[in-house]
Design a protein around this motif. Structure first.
Motif, PDB file in Angstrom:
ATOM      1  N   LYS A  71       0.834  -1.202   0.000  1.00  0.00           N
ATOM      2  CA  LYS A  71       0.000   0.000   0.000  1.00  0.00           C
ATOM      3  C   LYS A  71       0.868   1.251   0.000  1.00  0.00           C
ATOM      4  CE  LYS A  71      -3.984   2.052   2.335  1.00  0.00           C
ATOM      5  NZ  LYS A  71      -4.965   1.928   3.439  1.00  0.00           N
ATOM      6  N   LYS A  72       1.945   1.238   0.762  1.00  0.00           N
ATOM      7  CA  LYS A  72       2.876   2.360   0.776  1.00  0.00           C
ATOM      8  C   LYS A  72       3.567   2.509  -0.574  1.00  0.00           C
ATOM      9  CE  LYS A  72       3.844   2.202   5.745  1.00  0.00           C
ATOM     10  NZ  LYS A  72       4.891   1.988   6.790  1.00  0.00           N
ATOM     11  N   LEU A  73       3.943   1.385  -1.176  1.00  0.00           N
ATOM     12  CA  LEU A  73       4.563   1.437  -2.497  1.00  0.00           C
ATOM     13  C   LEU A  73       3.613   2.005  -3.536  1.00  0.00           C
ATOM     14  CD1 LEU A  73       6.447  -2.002  -2.617  1.00  0.00           C
ATOM     15  CD2 LEU A  73       7.460   0.278  -2.433  1.00  0.00           C
ATOM     16  N   ALA A  74       2.347   1.609  -3.473  1.00  0.00           N
ATOM     17  CA  ALA A  74       1.355   2.139  -4.415  1.00  0.00           C
ATOM     18  C   ALA A  74       1.205   3.645  -4.266  1.00  0.00           C
ATOM     19  CB  ALA A  74       0.012   1.441  -4.202  1.00  0.00           C
ATOM     20  N   SER A  75       1.182   4.118  -3.022  1.00  0.00           N
ATOM     21  CA  SER A  75       1.064   5.552  -2.777  1.00  0.00           C
ATOM     22  C   SER A  75       2.270   6.302  -3.321  1.00  0.00           C
ATOM     23  CB  SER A  75       0.910   5.806  -1.274  1.00  0.00           C
ATOM     24  OG  SER A  75       0.824   7.186  -1.002  1.00  0.00           O
ATOM     25  N   GLN A  76       3.458   5.731  -3.165  1.00  0.00           N
ATOM     26  CA  GLN A  76       4.669   6.388  -3.665  1.00  0.00           C
ATOM     27  C   GLN A  76       4.708   6.406  -5.191  1.00  0.00           C
ATOM     28  OE1 GLN A  76       8.052   4.542  -1.833  1.00  0.00           O
ATOM     29  NE2 GLN A  76       7.486   5.160   0.230  1.00  0.00           N
ATOM     30  N   ILE A  77       4.229   5.344  -5.816  1.00  0.00           N
ATOM     31  CA  ILE A  77       4.191   5.316  -7.279  1.00  0.00           C
ATOM     32  C   ILE A  77       3.220   6.360  -7.814  1.00  0.00           C
ATOM     33  CG2 ILE A  77       3.544   3.911  -9.283  1.00  0.00           C
ATOM     34  CD1 ILE A  77       4.531   1.466  -7.762  1.00  0.00           C
ATOM     35  N   LEU A  78       2.085   6.518  -7.143  1.00  0.00           N
ATOM     36  CA  LEU A  78       1.047   7.428  -7.630  1.00  0.00           C
ATOM     37  C   LEU A  78       1.331   8.893  -7.297  1.00  0.00           C
ATOM     38  CD1 LEU A  78      -2.094   5.300  -6.691  1.00  0.00           C
ATOM     39  CD2 LEU A  78      -1.227   5.737  -8.993  1.00  0.00           C
ATOM     40  N   TYR A  79       1.876   9.139  -6.098  1.00  0.00           N
ATOM     41  CA  TYR A  79       2.014  10.514  -5.634  1.00  0.00           C
ATOM     42  C   TYR A  79       3.452  10.936  -5.343  1.00  0.00           C
ATOM     43  CZ  TYR A  79      -3.047  10.317  -4.900  1.00  0.00           C
ATOM     44  OH  TYR A  79      -4.384  10.192  -5.074  1.00  0.00           O
ATOM     45  N   GLY A  80       4.352   9.974  -5.196  1.00  0.00           N
ATOM     46  CA  GLY A  80       5.698  10.313  -4.780  1.00  0.00           C
ATOM     47  C   GLY A  80       5.869  10.110  -3.278  1.00  0.00           C
ATOM     48  N   LYS A  81       7.096  10.247  -2.815  1.00  0.00           N
ATOM     49  CA  LYS A  81       7.399  10.014  -1.412  1.00  0.00           C
ATOM     50  C   LYS A  81       6.787  11.100  -0.519  1.00  0.00           C
ATOM     51  CE  LYS A  81      11.722   7.509  -2.176  1.00  0.00           C
ATOM     52  NZ  LYS A  81      13.167   7.459  -1.872  1.00  0.00           N
ATOM     53  N   GLY A  82       6.481  10.703   0.718  1.00  0.00           N
ATOM     54  CA  GLY A  82       5.981  11.653   1.704  1.00  0.00           C
ATOM     55  C   GLY A  82       4.503  11.939   1.620  1.00  0.00           C
ATOM     56  N   HIS A  83       3.772  11.195   0.791  1.00  0.00           N
ATOM     57  CA  HIS A  83       2.330  11.441   0.672  1.00  0.00           C
ATOM     58  C   HIS A  83       1.556  10.498   1.574  1.00  0.00           C
ATOM     59  CE1 HIS A  83      -1.454  12.612  -1.240  1.00  0.00           C
ATOM     60  NE2 HIS A  83      -1.770  11.333  -1.227  1.00  0.00           N
ATOM     61  N   ASP A  84       0.494  11.025   2.196  1.00  0.00           N
ATOM     62  CA  ASP A  84      -0.388  10.205   3.018  1.00  0.00           C
ATOM     63  C   ASP A  84      -1.187   9.281   2.102  1.00  0.00           C
ATOM     64  OD1 ASP A  84      -1.923   9.093   4.944  1.00  0.00           O
ATOM     65  OD2 ASP A  84      -3.013  10.917   5.495  1.00  0.00           O
ATOM     66  N   HIS A  85      -1.157   7.984   2.365  1.00  0.00           N
ATOM     67  CA  HIS A  85      -1.754   7.004   1.460  1.00  0.00           C
ATOM     68  C   HIS A  85      -3.157   6.592   1.894  1.00  0.00           C
ATOM     69  CE1 HIS A  85       0.570   4.812   4.564  1.00  0.00           C
ATOM     70  NE2 HIS A  85      -0.443   3.980   4.547  1.00  0.00           N
ATOM     71  N   ASN A  86      -3.859   7.435   2.634  1.00  0.00           N
ATOM     72  CA  ASN A  86      -5.203   7.068   3.079  1.00  0.00           C
ATOM     73  C   ASN A  86      -6.197   7.002   1.928  1.00  0.00           C
ATOM     74  OD1 ASN A  86      -4.487   6.852   5.797  1.00  0.00           O
ATOM     75  ND2 ASN A  86      -4.826   9.026   6.175  1.00  0.00           N
ATOM     76  N   ASP A  87      -5.955   7.768   0.849  1.00  0.00           N
ATOM     77  CA  ASP A  87      -6.882   7.758  -0.279  1.00  0.00           C
ATOM     78  C   ASP A  87      -6.518   6.704  -1.315  1.00  0.00           C
ATOM     79  OD1 ASP A  87      -4.584   9.009  -0.977  1.00  0.00           O
ATOM     80  OD2 ASP A  87      -5.516  10.578  -2.174  1.00  0.00           O
ATOM     81  N   VAL A  88      -5.525   5.867  -1.025  1.00  0.00           N
ATOM     82  CA  VAL A  88      -5.127   4.773  -1.909  1.00  0.00           C
ATOM     83  C   VAL A  88      -5.455   3.448  -1.226  1.00  0.00           C
ATOM     84  CG1 VAL A  88      -3.223   3.644  -3.107  1.00  0.00           C
ATOM     85  CG2 VAL A  88      -3.285   6.133  -2.947  1.00  0.00           C
ATOM     86  N   MET A  89      -6.160   2.587  -1.915  1.00  0.00           N
ATOM     87  CA  MET A  89      -6.497   1.267  -1.390  1.00  0.00           C
ATOM     88  C   MET A  89      -5.957   0.206  -2.318  1.00  0.00           C
ATOM     89  SD  MET A  89     -10.379   1.716   0.036  1.00  0.00           S
ATOM     90  CE  MET A  89     -10.742   2.919   1.316  1.00  0.00           C
ATOM     91  N   ILE A  90      -5.642  -0.949  -1.736  1.00  0.00           N
ATOM     92  CA  ILE A  90      -5.040  -2.012  -2.515  1.00  0.00           C
ATOM     93  C   ILE A  90      -5.571  -3.361  -2.040  1.00  0.00           C
ATOM     94  CG2 ILE A  90      -3.034  -2.194  -0.984  1.00  0.00           C
ATOM     95  CD1 ILE A  90      -1.350  -2.781  -3.490  1.00  0.00           C
ATOM     96  N   VAL A  91      -5.734  -4.271  -2.974  1.00  0.00           N
ATOM     97  CA  VAL A  91      -6.176  -5.634  -2.681  1.00  0.00           C
ATOM     98  C   VAL A  91      -5.187  -6.603  -3.322  1.00  0.00           C
ATOM     99  CG1 VAL A  91      -7.970  -7.369  -3.031  1.00  0.00           C
ATOM    100  CG2 VAL A  91      -8.608  -5.011  -2.496  1.00  0.00           C
ATOM    101  N   LEU A  92      -4.658  -7.513  -2.522  1.00  0.00           N
ATOM    102  CA  LEU A  92      -3.730  -8.535  -2.997  1.00  0.00           C
ATOM    103  C   LEU A  92      -4.452  -9.876  -3.037  1.00  0.00           C
ATOM    104  CD1 LEU A  92      -0.534  -7.661  -0.900  1.00  0.00           C
ATOM    105  CD2 LEU A  92      -1.236  -6.713  -3.110  1.00  0.00           C
ATOM    106  N   GLU A  93      -4.272 -10.615  -4.124  1.00  0.00           N
ATOM    107  CA  GLU A  93      -4.883 -11.931  -4.271  1.00  0.00           C
ATOM    108  C   GLU A  93      -3.821 -12.942  -4.701  1.00  0.00           C
ATOM    109  OE1 GLU A  93      -9.161 -11.833  -6.021  1.00  0.00           O
ATOM    110  OE2 GLU A  93      -8.081 -10.139  -6.907  1.00  0.00           O
ATOM    111  N   GLN A  94      -3.932 -14.133  -4.143  1.00  0.00           N
ATOM    112  CA  GLN A  94      -3.017 -15.230  -4.484  1.00  0.00           C
ATOM    113  C   GLN A  94      -3.834 -16.498  -4.662  1.00  0.00           C
ATOM    114  OE1 GLN A  94      -0.489 -16.616  -1.302  1.00  0.00           O
ATOM    115  NE2 GLN A  94       1.160 -17.155  -2.703  1.00  0.00           N
ATOM    116  N   LEU A  95      -3.643 -17.165  -5.772  1.00  0.00           N
ATOM    117  CA  LEU A  95      -4.358 -18.412  -6.061  1.00  0.00           C
ATOM    118  C   LEU A  95      -3.337 -19.527  -6.229  1.00  0.00           C
ATOM    119  CD1 LEU A  95      -7.221 -19.580  -6.586  1.00  0.00           C
ATOM    120  CD2 LEU A  95      -6.765 -19.276  -9.031  1.00  0.00           C
TER     121      LEU A  95
END
Length: 222
Positions: free
Chosen positions: A115-139
């Motif tokens: 989730k932190k990585l997704a926030s950094q990719i979208l907004y850059g470092k130092g951004h609050d990632h509360n508006d970014v959500m992520i779902v991981l799935e493994q089969l």
């Protein structure tokens, strides 16, 4: 003239239809309204397409990191072993690599990290990632048809466009063992975008989840 207009409605209509005073101003206002709507539509279109491009980049990058995480972890453990290890020990490490790749499940700690990585990719470092959500799935597969789905994340708000168990047919069979199917990974990234006049129109259903824009990427384990 005014008295005749009050008396005869037909003359009143004829008078107003032939009177061109103020017509330019009215036409200007109507054109400006149409242009304003067009500009608003184009602005929402550019915003949505740009945001979806960022989400696609984030989900694709993260799903590749997710499928490689076993190899990265095991390789770091292998590099830390004694340089004088025997050939037999090296072969055992390779065997354990295959076992760990098959059995290791995604964890909540990894969910927080991704989730932190997704926030950094979208907004850059130092951004609050509360508006970014992520779902991981493994089969993972235990046989030709038996499978186990592991899902982590807030699926009530950020739903994958298609759950991973519905894509089990995309899993290829192992070259070493034709009866063994390769595990699948899927990452869904959602982001709050605020309200817009036409954002609900320019984004299709596969790119929306509970008012948020989303992107889903799938990868085969290595």
């Amino acid at each position: 003239m005014k008295d005749s207009l009050k008396i005869n409605p037909q003359m009143r209509i004829k008078f107003f239809s032939s009177n061109e005073k103020g017509s330019v101003a009215i036409e200007f206002v109507l054109i400006m309204i149409v242009l304003a709507i067009l500009f608003a539509f184009m602005a929402d279109l550019v915003f949505v397409r740009s945001t979806l491009g960022k989400l696609d980049n984030a989900s694709y990058s993260l799903v590749n990191v997710l499928r490689e995480r076993n190899r990265l972890t095991i390789d770091s453990e292998t590099n830390s072993t004694d340089a004088g290890a025997s050939e037999t020990n090296v072969q055992d490490t390779g065997a354990s690599k295959t076992t760990l790749a098959d059995e290791r499940k995604i964890t909540n700690k990894e969910l927080v990290t991704f989730k932190k990585l997704a926030s950094q990719i979208l907004y850059g470092k130092g951004h609050d990632h509360n508006d970014v959500m992520i779902v991981l799935e493994q089969l993972t597969f235990t046989g030709a048809t038996s499978s186990t789905l592991t899902t982590l994340g807030d699926t009530s708000k950020c739903k994958p466009s298609t759950t991973l168990d519905r894509r089990a047919n995309l899993s290829p069979r192992s070259e070493a063992n034709g009866e063994r199917k390769i595990p699948l990974y899927q990452v869904t990234v959602c982001m709050e975008t605020g309200s817009g006049l036409f954002r609900a129109l320019v984004a299709d259903d596969s790119a929306k989840s509970n008012g948020m824009l989303r992107s889903t990427s799938l990868a085969v384990s290595r």
